[in-house]
Design an enzyme around this catalytic site. Sequence first.
Site, PDB file in Angstrom:
ATOM      1  N   GLU A  43      51.644  55.671  19.153  1.00 49.54           N
ATOM      2  CA  GLU A  43      52.361  56.606  18.289  1.00 49.54           C
ATOM      3  C   GLU A  43      51.806  57.259  18.618  1.00 49.54           C
ATOM      4  OE1 GLU A  43      50.386  59.420  15.462  1.00 49.54           O
ATOM      5  OE2 GLU A  43      48.717  58.042  16.618  1.00 49.54           O
ATOM      6  N   ASP A  47      54.509  60.631  19.080  1.00 48.27           N
ATOM      7  CA  ASP A  47      54.957  61.628  17.580  1.00 48.27           C
ATOM      8  C   ASP A  47      55.383  62.881  19.043  1.00 48.27           C
ATOM      9  OD1 ASP A  47      54.070  63.557  15.687  1.00 48.27           O
ATOM     10  OD2 ASP A  47      52.177  64.455  17.479  1.00 48.27           O
ATOM     11  N   ASP A 116      52.436  56.022  11.291  1.00 46.39           N
ATOM     12  CA  ASP A 116      52.252  55.506  12.734  1.00 46.39           C
ATOM     13  C   ASP A 116      52.819  54.305  13.329  1.00 46.39           C
ATOM     14  OD1 ASP A 116      50.562  57.159  12.346  1.00 46.39           O
ATOM     15  OD2 ASP A 116      49.263  55.198  12.053  1.00 46.39           O
ATOM     16  N   GLU A 119      56.824  56.204  15.147  1.00 43.97           N
ATOM     17  CA  GLU A 119      56.063  57.460  15.329  1.00 43.97           C
ATOM     18  C   GLU A 119      56.172  56.516  16.555  1.00 43.97           C
ATOM     19  OE1 GLU A 119      54.031  61.079  13.503  1.00 43.97           O
ATOM     20  OE2 GLU A 119      52.680  59.288  13.967  1.00 43.97           O
TER      21      GLU A 119
END
Length: 233
Positions: A43, A47, A116, A119
Amino acid sequence: MNRRDAVEALSAIVGHGFADRALAEAALTHPSLAGRPSYQRLEFLGDRVLGLCVAEMVYSAFPDVPEGVLNRRYAALVRKESLAEVARTSGLQPLIQLESGAETEGAREQPAVLEDVCEAVIGAIFLDGGLAPAKAFVERTLGPRLAEGPSVDKDAKTALQEWAQKRRLALPVYQVIGRTGPDHAPRFRVRVSVGEEEPAEAEATSKRQAEQAAAHNLLSALGLGGGSAEIGS
């Protein structure tokens, strides 16, 4: 759904066959499953990959707008609610691997968990196949939101604040007037008031969403927007 089936389903959803299945498994694994790699590290990476892909997508789609508008469009696409919706509509949500207690507590429905996982999946695609397949997934799932139009250029709270400032009124005041539901799935009711105008209220699954919805409703009452906003998860 077991891990093997979840990975196969993930490959079909994202359009990428994973050479390293462990990456795909980790991207779908909630931290509640102790002893198994979870999505947390992926994650973090995803991101950053997402940010690059969306920044390039927005930059290319709007060649004539200033930086401030680009920032608002970017923020509208990468915010938690947008990514949680991608996880729901693309079919990632049922694939999440959870400990039974976390399942019972509603972790699969939580926007933060869905964000989460979304990502993490992007991070896993990037590590396994490079930027091109990760970018393709981002463009396919978030690209259609670029066409949402002026609504993403300025959020309701900003619009209401600017309306008040132009009329030399005090800034809008937001109050949480109610909270219902269990800790893992709360709902907040917020009231917003500006000067002598009639206050407006709205309910949502987070205080921030409720504030946005209340601002939207007040703008609508002032003749500056359309419809009532009751925002769910």
